[in-house]
Write a protein that holds these residues in place. Structure first.
Motif, PDB file in Angstrom:
ATOM      1  N   MET A   1     -60.167 -84.909  24.102  1.00 36.56           N
ATOM      2  CA  MET A   1     -59.746 -83.414  24.072  1.00 36.56           C
ATOM      3  C   MET A   1     -58.519 -83.359  23.154  1.00 36.56           C
ATOM      4  N   ILE A   2     -58.565 -82.380  22.070  1.00 30.76           N
ATOM      5  CA  ILE A   2     -57.531 -82.085  21.378  1.00 30.76           C
ATOM      6  C   ILE A   2     -56.672 -80.832  22.141  1.00 30.76           C
ATOM      7  N   THR A   3     -55.522 -81.142  22.445  1.00 32.66           N
ATOM      8  CA  THR A   3     -54.562 -79.991  22.940  1.00 32.66           C
ATOM      9  C   THR A   3     -53.785 -79.352  21.982  1.00 32.66           C
ATOM     10  N   ARG A   4     -53.282 -78.248  22.415  1.00 32.96           N
ATOM     11  CA  ARG A   4     -52.661 -77.448  21.584  1.00 32.96           C
ATOM     12  C   ARG A   4     -51.107 -78.038  21.053  1.00 32.96           C
ATOM     13  N   ALA A   5     -50.558 -78.704  21.738  1.00 31.46           N
ATOM     14  CA  ALA A   5     -49.403 -79.805  21.373  1.00 31.46           C
ATOM     15  C   ALA A   5     -49.736 -80.709  20.350  1.00 31.46           C
ATOM     16  N   LYS A   6     -51.067 -81.293  20.391  1.00 32.55           N
ATOM     17  CA  LYS A   6     -51.386 -82.221  19.348  1.00 32.55           C
ATOM     18  C   LYS A   6     -51.597 -81.587  17.930  1.00 32.55           C
ATOM     19  N   LEU A   7     -52.337 -80.460  18.300  1.00 34.96           N
ATOM     20  CA  LEU A   7     -52.622 -79.629  17.105  1.00 34.96           C
ATOM     21  C   LEU A   7     -51.239 -79.156  16.126  1.00 34.96           C
ATOM     22  N   VAL A   8     -50.181 -78.713  17.151  1.00 30.43           N
ATOM     23  CA  VAL A   8     -49.185 -78.367  16.484  1.00 30.43           C
ATOM     24  C   VAL A   8     -48.233 -79.572  15.870  1.00 30.43           C
TER      25      VAL A   8
END
Length: 106
Positions: A1-8
């Motif tokens: 699952m891709i979290t927001r922190a990883k996307l940033v």
């Protein structure tokens, strides 16, 4: 699952990679030691176009056998590069001096 922190984090890494593509080539023409803003990029592009114009003018003068004018264009190109290098060293020197003036508690 891709979290927001990883996307940033991925976005930041991509921006850093894309920023390094032009900065390495234009660092020679920048009066600042590092290209960090759009203004620095525009100034570096201006100096790069000026240098290219001087070199093309030099080649045209050589083609027309105007050797003195051609040597003058080469001299201006060399002076442009030397002045940019001197301004980079001055900015780095000022930056180092400012760091030394900071109090130790900082």
């Amino acid at each position: 699952m891709i979290t927001r922190a990883k996307l940033v984090e991925q976005l930041r890494e991509q921006q850093i990679r894309s920023a390094q593509t032009y900065s390495a080539a234009l660092a020679v023409f920048s009066p600042n030691p590092h290209i960090s803003s759009r203004r620095d990029l525009k100034v570096a592009l201006l100096y790069a176009f000026l240098f290219c114009f001087l070199m093309v003018s030099c080649y045209m003068a050589l083609y027309l056998k105007w050797f003195r004018l051609s040597s003058l264009f080469v001299l201006f190109g060399i002076l442009l590069q030397v002045s940019l290098k001197i301004s980079r060293h001055r900015r780095l020197k000022r930056k180092r001096e400012r760091k030394l003036l900071l109090p130790l508690s900082m």
